[in-house]
Design a protein around this motif. Structure first.
Motif, PDB file in Angstrom:
ATOM      1  N   SER A   1     -81.655  -8.941  98.322  1.00 14.25           N
ATOM      2  CA  SER A   1     -82.362  -9.201  97.067  1.00 14.25           C
ATOM      3  C   SER A   1     -83.863  -8.992  97.234  1.00 14.25           C
ATOM      4  N   LEU A   2     -84.381  -9.382  98.392  1.00 14.11           N
ATOM      5  CA  LEU A   2     -85.802  -9.172  98.663  1.00 14.11           C
ATOM      6  C   LEU A   2     -86.130  -7.681  98.661  1.00 14.11           C
ATOM      7  N   TYR A   3     -85.274  -6.880  99.284  1.00  9.05           N
ATOM      8  CA  TYR A   3     -85.498  -5.429  99.297  1.00  9.05           C
ATOM      9  C   TYR A   3     -85.399  -4.844  97.888  1.00  9.05           C
TER      10      TYR A   3
ATOM     11  N   LEU B   1     -86.606  -1.011  97.370  1.00  7.85           N
ATOM     12  CA  LEU B   1     -86.318  -0.295  98.614  1.00  7.85           C
ATOM     13  C   LEU B   1     -84.845  -0.452  98.969  1.00  7.85           C
ATOM     14  N   PRO B   2     -84.254   0.544  99.627  1.00  5.15           N
ATOM     15  CA  PRO B   2     -82.879   0.389 100.105  1.00  5.15           C
ATOM     16  C   PRO B   2     -82.848  -0.570 101.302  1.00  5.15           C
ATOM     17  N   VAL B   3     -81.723  -1.244 101.456  1.00  6.69           N
ATOM     18  CA  VAL B   3     -81.547  -2.105 102.627  1.00  6.69           C
ATOM     19  C   VAL B   3     -81.535  -1.223 103.874  1.00  6.69           C
ATOM     20  N   PRO B   4     -82.251  -1.611 104.936  1.00  9.27           N
ATOM     21  CA  PRO B   4     -82.348  -0.747 106.124  1.00  9.27           C
ATOM     22  C   PRO B   4     -81.005  -0.468 106.775  1.00  9.27           C
TER      23      PRO B   4
ATOM     24  N   ALA C   1     -86.000  -1.159 112.588  1.00  9.55           N
ATOM     25  CA  ALA C   1     -87.335  -1.282 112.001  1.00  9.55           C
ATOM     26  C   ALA C   1     -87.589  -0.121 111.048  1.00  9.55           C
ATOM     27  N   ASN C   2     -88.210  -0.425 109.913  1.00 10.45           N
ATOM     28  CA  ASN C   2     -88.385   0.560 108.855  1.00 10.45           C
ATOM     29  C   ASN C   2     -89.846   0.571 108.437  1.00 10.45           C
ATOM     30  N   SER C   3     -90.561   1.639 108.767  1.00 10.80           N
ATOM     31  CA  SER C   3     -91.986   1.712 108.454  1.00 10.80           C
ATOM     32  C   SER C   3     -92.235   1.720 106.951  1.00 10.80           C
ATOM     33  N   GLN C   4     -91.309   2.303 106.179  1.00  9.05           N
ATOM     34  CA  GLN C   4     -91.454   2.325 104.729  1.00  9.05           C
ATOM     35  C   GLN C   4     -91.437   0.905 104.168  1.00  9.05           C
TER      36      GLN C   4
END
Length: 638
Positions: A49-51, A56-59, A396-399
């Motif tokens: 939900s935060l994403y 943003l898509p979930v990593p 980890a997702n830099s975006q």
């Protein structure tokens, strides 16, 4: 050791459990694998939900090798050994990650790693300023081993009283640890258990905080009046010893030892519940030297009288701190466990409480608090839930980072292992199965000048009970003279069985001098110059004094110090069993990678090694092992 059959049996047990539940008594939530998995899904929904709010898509999740190594280091405090890595990496099963978590949380490695955390947060040391702290260390070790609920352990520490050496009374060490520094101890207590920083209010109103000096002293009233038990007879005899200048006589030395190891390690009464304001008190809400009672500033409000001693105010304080109605106690242990598993707290620093509404994920924090309460403050089960989440597996997702998603929800950030993780990983490379190594043992015999002076005739608990019951100085002197005689010549009442058991406990204490062991089983903290201290182990003097920052001593240790001696040049190290397991050079290279990095080599790495490094000799494999151990990949958690 885990092999393919063990991993598959774990999966089978999980698969059969729902059907078994129909014929069994319902499990408590903390013991119910299905409840733990559903709770993990609850966490993941909040994070998803935060994403979504960030558009943003979930990593994605990390690959198997990264998950394997991350899980071992977080749950068990070490890297996987060769057999464990092969068992996980070389089978195909959609549920193997869940099975791995089950394996790790049921391992002795969890106990060892969690013991390090508790010793660190309590600043527990082998010795107090005066005297042996062994019962306190034993309390910590046994509490973690039995998975004592966090609220229970907290109450036992904060409501403790009596003699440290009495059977099962090691929790008294929490206050003995800070003898003479009651106010400092209170500041640490509030930081550890409620995430409340009050150290500034100890001396003055905090212009940047929410509490004033009066608030601090109202709390200090609950833990005031700490005193030693029946110290009068010892004091009188000691004055006579000093007046006669006999401090260095045999009698005087024994008196000093008894003062340090018996009387110093006691905590009389249960707390006065009132305290005098200091002589430099400078605010209008009280006068210097004024007697005030206890009053809690938040949670379930508690008070004590300012006119008469309460007698049990520490127990009241302990109940208040650990109450389910204390929002700070609940949220702080939730956030500390999130930080422990995910690498960052939901809010940072973890010892500065935030209201759920002020965090980035209010609904998640509230549900995690409910989960901790449902699990009855079982921090092992709570961590198990977090390890089962997809959130723990995120890459980890830099975006996401650029979009403002906190690091605590964005994959575990790259960081160097703690000192204990580095050491325990080295021990794994040397011994293979660190769970089978000796555990620290604690004897109750009387050790004076490094020797078991009564040989099993009397325990420290019995000595403390007898000394603390003496009422007069004359009787005390007579007792010490008789004790000194028995120490020198014996009384003929020795219990050989007890003596033998206690000697084994002392002699069996693992350490660099008599065998390799995990960090939790060594001295607390390790001595200056030890590998653990070089790599940033806490000195256990100040809170949060451990560090994982690099320095030149670590580089030298990796290149030609402990690592070279312990692992690379040790032909008997478990690392080189990788060579025995392989039937070809390519297999041997792959297994060395498994053992050190928890992954197979890439195609490019294998081509390079086969072409330029590996020539089939032991020397070439030794060079490869040394190179792998010197990489950032080995030292860092991904």
């Amino acid at each position: 050791m885990m092999n393919k059959s063990m991993l598959m049996s774990s999966l089978a047990a999980i698969a059969l459990l729902p059907g078994q539940l129909l014929a069994q008594k319902p499990l408590a939530p903390k013991d119910d694998p299905e409840f733990l998995k559903k709770s993990a899904l609850m966490v993941d929904r909040h994070v998803a939900s935060l994403y979504k709010t960030k558009k943003l898509p979930v990593p994605d999740v990390v690959d198997d090798p990264t998950f394997l190594r991350r899980s071992f280091l977080v749950a068990a405090g070490r890297i996987p050994n060769l057999e464990e890595a092969r068992a996980f990496l070389e089978i195909e099963d959609s549920d193997k990650r869940e099975a791995l978590v089950t394996y790790l949380m049921g391992s002795d490695g969890y106990r060892s790693h969690m013991t390090n955390w508790v010793l660190d947060i309590l600043r527990a040391q082998d010795n107090f300023d005066r005297g042996d702290a062994a019962p306190y260390l034993e309390f910590v070790h046994s509490s973690v081993a039995e998975n004592k609920p966090w609220d229970v352990m907290t109450r036992e520490l904060l409501a403790s009283k009596g003699a440290l050496w009495s059977e099962g009374n090691g929790a008294v060490g929490y206050f003995v640890r800070d003898k003479g520094m009651e106010l400092d101890n209170l500041s640490n207590t509030m930081r550890i258990f409620t995430g409340t920083r009050m150290e500034c209010a100890q001396c003055h109103d905090d212009p940047f905080g929410e509490y004033e000096r009066m608030d601090f002293y109202h709390l200090a009233a609950f833990v005031s009046g700490q005193r030693e038990i029946n110290r009068g007879p010892w004091d009188q005899v000691w004055r006579e010893v000093r007046d006669a200048k006999e401090e260095r006589s045999e009698f005087g030395e024994l008196m000093r030892w008894l003062g340090d190891n018996i009387h110093y390690a006691t905590l009389g009464g249960g707390g006065n519940g009132r305290i005098k304001l200091p002589n430099d008190y400078q605010y209008r809400d009280g006068d210097p030297g004024e007697m005030i009672g206890g009053k809690t500033p938040f949670g379930d409000r508690k008070r004590t009288s300012d006119r008469k001693d309460a007698g049990d105010s520490r127990a009241t304080f302990a109940e208040w701190i650990s109450s389910t109605d204390n929002p700070r106690f609940n949220a702080t242990i939730v956030n500390r466990m999130w930080q422990r598993v995910m690498g960052r707290g939901i809010w940072e620093p973890v010892d500065e409480y935030k209201e759920p509404e002020d965090t980035v994920a209010p609904a998640l924090v509230k549900d995690l608090v409910k989960l901790m309460q449902t699990l009855e403050y079982d921090v092992k089960a709570f961590q198990n839930v977090l390890l089962l989440t997809r959130t723990f597996q995120f890459a980890a997702n830099s975006q996401a980072f650029d979009a403002g998603v906190p690091q605590s929800f964005n994959g575990r950030q790259l960081e160097r292992m703690t000192a204990e993780q580095v050491w325990d990983s080295m021990v794994t490379l040397v011994k293979g199965n660190p769970d089978a190594l000796p555990k620290r043992k604690f004897g109750n015999g009387i050790y004076y000048n490094g020797k078991n002076v009564l040989g099993g005739e009397k325990t420290m608990a019995e000595l403390a009970e007898e000394l603390l019951a003496i009422k007069s100085a004359g009787e005390y002197r007579q007792y010490v003279n008789e004790l000194l005689k028995n120490m020198k010549y014996g009384s003929g009442k020795k219990d050989k069985k007890m003596e033998s058991m206690d000697m084994m406990a002392r002699a069996g204490r693992p350490g660099p001098a008599n065998g390799m062991a995990r960090a939790s089983e060594l001295a607390s903290p390790a001595p200056e110059g030890h590998f653990l201290r070089q790599f940033g182990q806490s000195d256990r003097i100040l809170l949060d004094s451990a560090t994982n920052e690099a320095n030149m001593a670590q580089v030298l240790s990796l290149m030609n110090g402990h690592v070279e001696k312990m692992v690379v040049s040790n032909d008997n190290s478990a690392l080189y069993k990788a060579l025995e397991a392989g039937s070809s050079d390519r297999d041997k290279v792959r297994y060395l990678y498994y053992a050190v990095l928890g992954r197979p080599p890439s195609d490019d790495e294998m081509k390079l090694l086969m072409r330029d490094v590996i020539d089939g000799t032991d020397g070439s494999y030794r060079n490869l092992a040394s190179a792998l151990l010197s990489t950032h990949e080995f030292l860092f958690i991904q």
